[in-house]
Design a protein around this motif. Structure first.
Motif: not given
Length: 197
Positions: A59-68, A101-111
């Motif tokens: 899920l985080l990878a998809s968010i990071r990809s969209y933001q990229h 998808l537009t969340s402001r999340i710092g790197g290294g988040l663990l879920l």
């Protein structure tokens, strides 16, 4: 039978058996030797190994990809955004998490268990945080929370309103936090009470 002996000496100076007495030297872990950074993201925490089943990391990878890809132009960027949106929808359904998808999340988040996690789109989450299942970070009244770096949030915790959670804090399971929490604190209860600093 061989025993174990604790030692902080380097492995090269001890050898497999120090003194030949049948006791194996084991290095003693030093508590707090390496503290997780509250400012520098550790991207390895989000890395998914090949073949690993991890809905939270996917899920985080998809968010990071969209933001990229969202600010880039061209056909490739357009297609990459569409694919990222589809991946996000899929992994949101699989994981049961509601992280925009537009969340402001710092790197290294663990879920580790992303089921039921809800994050408001305007909330800020610092680097190297940990969110367990059923966590809500949301709007109450006039604003949304700002979470500092390396904050561990226990299962079922609710963080609501225009508050700030300081760096290196711990929020207990099922806590309801409605006030600011200073750095290096632990907060538990309903409403949340600060236990120590």
């Amino acid at each position: 039978m061989r025993g174990l002996r604790s030692s902080n000496a380097p492995a090269s100076s001890r050898g497999p058996n120090a003194g030949g007495d049948g006791v194996i030297d084991v290095p003693t872990p030093t508590p707090f030797a390496t503290r997780v950074s509250a400012t520098e993201p550790d991207w390895t925490r989000e890395h998914r190994a090949r073949g690993e089943w991890s809905p939270g990391k996917s899920l985080l990878a998809s968010i990071r990809s969209y933001q990229h890809w969202r600010t880039r132009r061209g056909l490739v960027a357009h297609m990459a955004r569409k694919i990222a949106v589809l991946r996000h929808r899929w992994w949101s359904a699989v994981s049961g998490a509601d992280i925009p998808l537009t969340s402001r999340i710092g790197g290294g988040l663990l879920l580790p268990h992303p089921n039921g996690i809800v994050v408001h789109p305007d909330a800020d989450i610092g680097p190297n945080c940990l969110l367990f299942q059923q966590v809500t970070i949301g709007h109450a009244g006039t604003g949304v929370p700002s979470i500092g770096g390396h904050v561990d949030i226990g299962a079922g915790a609710k963080i609501l309103g225009p508050i700030t959670i300081g760096a290196h804090c711990r929020v207990g399971a099922n806590s309801v936090v409605l006030q600011d929490v200073p750095p290096d604190s632990t907060v538990v209860g309903i409403p949340g009470k600060i236990l120590n600093r």
